[in-house]
Enzyme design. Structure first.
Site, mmCIF file in Angstrom:
data_model
loop_
_atom_site.group_PDB
_atom_site.id
_atom_site.type_symbol
_atom_site.label_atom_id
_atom_site.label_comp_id
_atom_site.label_asym_id
_atom_site.label_seq_id
_atom_site.Cartn_x
_atom_site.Cartn_y
_atom_site.Cartn_z
ATOM 1 N N LYS B 74 0.844 -1.200 0.000
ATOM 2 C CA LYS B 74 0.000 0.000 0.000
ATOM 3 C C LYS B 74 0.877 1.248 0.000
ATOM 4 O O LYS B 74 1.888 1.290 0.729
ATOM 5 C CB LYS B 74 -0.870 -0.047 1.258
ATOM 6 C CG LYS B 74 -1.898 1.047 1.399
ATOM 7 C CD LYS B 74 -2.643 0.877 2.738
ATOM 8 C CE LYS B 74 -3.820 1.828 2.882
ATOM 9 N NZ LYS B 74 -4.550 1.602 4.152
ATOM 10 N N SER B 150 -9.279 1.475 3.477
ATOM 11 C CA SER B 150 -8.423 2.243 2.593
ATOM 12 C C SER B 150 -7.379 1.422 1.839
ATOM 13 O O SER B 150 -6.770 1.946 0.918
ATOM 14 C CB SER B 150 -7.704 3.303 3.418
ATOM 15 O OG SER B 150 -6.856 2.706 4.378
ATOM 16 N N SER B 174 -9.550 -0.776 7.436
ATOM 17 C CA SER B 174 -8.883 -0.595 6.145
ATOM 18 C C SER B 174 -8.166 -1.789 5.558
ATOM 19 O O SER B 174 -7.804 -1.760 4.392
ATOM 20 C CB SER B 174 -7.916 0.586 6.243
ATOM 21 O OG SER B 174 -8.612 1.804 6.286
#
Lengths: 441, 441
Positions: B74, B150, B174
């Protein structure tokens, strides 16, 4: 009164002295105390418990080195059946606590007899001990002077020889500073090692439970009992300090206002070096930035606790306490979050700068000051009292490292000075070992 | 592409497939990705590293089950040499990171090859994945729908079969929510177990590093590598759930808006019961109060991070992110301190209420919603998307307990649902064992 826990413990175990005799003696002394150290005696229950402990010894049952030992508790700790008033008229009508806190309970289980609640600076929010609903605590070395605080009654009662052991709390100074000013030993363990449950909070990020005794060996005995789940252990041995890496803090921040304190530190360091410790200089360029966040963290957390009372009952606070709490009303969350972040960052920097086993430094920048004085003059300069009693201790509430204050050499024969031993690469037992090497004769 | 880490690991170890072949395949797949999952490929370095790992295997050297395995990260994690942009134009000109964060470094040391930085909801401040400088991530099951966030790119890339393993972060949802919406496995370990150093913070009190894989066994393999200092361990065994105490949350708070999700939870619980688990109902009267503090804690901490940028460069934020950050400017320190205190108190109450090994519940209240939708209609009622994607996961950021989301039974044959297994009396390995029992065929 026998002030050494190991001597007292032996006298009790051998039945030379019974718990009832000892507790009776302590209750008499506390009842006759002239230092305003005592808030409440718990005489009836103490004598009942002493009788139970007498009977156990008569049957050959021994709970360990605190069996039958009288202890006093700062009036910030819940003791079942007694109100917790925290030195404040705000809690004048507090109901009796419904249970002991965990540290008090652990002491009782180990055979200690809780005899009294002791004086505290109001809500523990000050290092002087002269701001409280019941008036100032008086220093046994000079009753016109402060005890230091906030564990004022604990230090005074131990210094006066009334009690062999007392519990205190330390958010920025509050065990070590009164120990220093009263000439006794004060241990603030590592953050979180002793539970703060049922202890009236000042600042949950910085509050530590600690203990005060007359000498280092007694602190070791008590620490063993409090830190070992099985309660056994008769105090650490003190095998010397050969090879221990001692850091000396050389930046101006760490310098005392009173030169007798720095002389005491110098003598302590020399003594450790003579006994085989290696001494290195430690520089701390981050210390002002680190110390700066202390007031923000305590202020935010204390305000959150007092917000309702300070609005509805401002007159029940002592003026000095009210003036400390109120300005934090407008603090923004961001200010507090930033302070917590700065703390973490600068503690890591301090840890990296201090590659030692222990730091040895003064406990305070001043010795006991006159009651009520906000400043004192030293060599023609005005020195602020409060900051001088916090500056050398609060960094180790921010780091959470274990620290003990012990009486140092007093080069002018006057009031006591405190020397602090702070564990960096050592835990409580190591810190107490070094402290023992400083004070053994 | 082989999506199972144990199969892939065996193929690599046996040299049936070389690291270079595998990494080349993954790079091609990521280059052709149609889900907007990829921010940057690190192709040149990945191929260099693969060649080194090829050579090690040729010499008989094997680093463990991640030797030669391609991983995606990420774009919130620092990877040396690449900028960390966190999905935001605020960081459009971020310089290359100077070092890997500890979790990335650990993966490399274990032989994993970092091939790409992946899409994130802007600054990880949202559970949808459709708010980012590079536009929305698209769900592989339906590209008109969100991935959840996220860790949007991590979930999409694993769900699309591009990657066997991706790192994510989880502050309130997330890792688990995008795993649920994309039909993959997402593990949020216990708070603090994986370092958040060099990971762009959202809320330091709640941020967790986690991982996403195609199946539970792969998550176990990766967890073993990340959690064991020596890097050995080839994934946990899955010996069943006989005697495991499973808690089912019966208060309305925990009910999904989409009945297919609750059907998936029911099927999961039935399956565990059939395999010998004992199932008990758990009541949580404190849950609304606990969930209420989440926004305050994240809001205060996120605002402190963004305060300067949001003032000087508001136009560089996506409007939805700006609108989330800005209202926290006026938050009082007291509000935040009170939220932290309420959190501690109610987490203790939740722990006391949940006397079980694991809780089994839904991961979200809705399945993947249309991109850009703030609300969706379910049975004639407007349901808010954001709250529905956070409510069932954020309590376990507040508690810090380990939690994994696994694909559940989908009774209507449509979009994936997520079932969450949360460790109360069990750590990660136990949670993964129970999750494995849910998904093994």
């Amino acid at each position: 009164m026998i002030s050494s826990l190991s001597e007292l413990g032996m006298a009790l175990r051998s039945r030379e002295l019974s718990p009832t005799e000892h507790v009776t003696d302590v209750l008499h002394r506390l009842a006759a105390d002239t230092h305003n150290a005592v808030i409440t005696l718990d005489a009836e229950r103490a004598l009942e418990q002493a009788a139970v402990l007498d009977a156990e010894l008569a049957r050959g049952e021994w709970r360990g080195p605190l069996h039958g030992v009288a202890v006093g508790v700062k009036d910030l700790f819940d003791v079942a059946g007694l109100p917790t008033r925290a030195g404040s008229d705000v809690l004048a009508d507090a109901p009796p606590a419904t249970a002991d806190g965990p540290v008090v309970a652990r002491l009782r289980e180990a055979g200690a007899v809780v005899v009294a609640k002791l004086h505290t600076h109001e809500f523990a929010y000050g290092p002087t001990g002269d701001v409280a609903a019941t008036g100032p605590a008086l220093n046994p070395h000079d009753p016109t002077r402060i005890t230091g605080g906030s564990s004022s009654g604990s230090a005074a009662a131990v210094a006066a020889g009334h009690l062999p052991l007392a519990l205190g709390t330390d958010t920025g100074a509050s065990v070590r500073t009164p120990a220093a000013l009263c000439g006794v030993v004060g241990l603030k363990p590592t953050f979180g090692r002793l539970s703060t449950d049922r202890v009236f909070p000042l600042s949950e990020s910085l509050d530590h439970v600690g203990l005060l005794t007359a000498d280092v060996h007694s602190a070791s005995v008590a620490w063993d009992v409090l830190s070992r789940p099985d309660g056994t252990g008769g105090g650490i041995q003190l095998p010397g300090v050969k090879g221990v890496r001692v850091g000396v803090l050389v930046d101006d921040y760490w310098r005392a206002a009173d030169p007798v304190i720095d002389a005491g530190v110098g003598a302590a360091v020399a003594r450790l070096r003579d006994q085989g410790a290696s001494v290195v200089e430690v520089r701390t360029p981050m210390i002002d930035g680190l110390a700066d966040v202390y007031g923000t963290i305590v202020g935010a957390e204390a305000f959150a606790t007092h917000a309702d009372w300070i609005t509805t009952r401002p007159q029940d606070y002592q003026p000095a306490t009210r003036e400390r709490i109120t300005p934090n009303a407008g603090m923004a969350a961001r200010t507090y979050v930033d302070a917590l972040r700065t703390r973490r960052r600068l503690v890591a920097e301090l840890r990296a700068a201090a590659d030692v086993d222990v730091l040895v430094l003064g406990t305070t920048r001043l010795r006991a000051t006159p009651i009520g004085a906000d400043t004192v003059e030293v060599d023609g300069k005005e020195v602020p009292v409060r900051a001088s009693l916090l500056a050398l201790t609060l960094p180790f509430n921010l780091t959470g490292w274990p620290a003990v204050s012990v009486p140092g050499a007093v080069s002018d024969g006057g009031l006591p000075v405190g020397v602090q031993v702070v564990g960096v690469g050592m835990e409580e037992r190591g810190v107490l070992r070094v402290a023992g090497a400083l004070t053994r004769s």
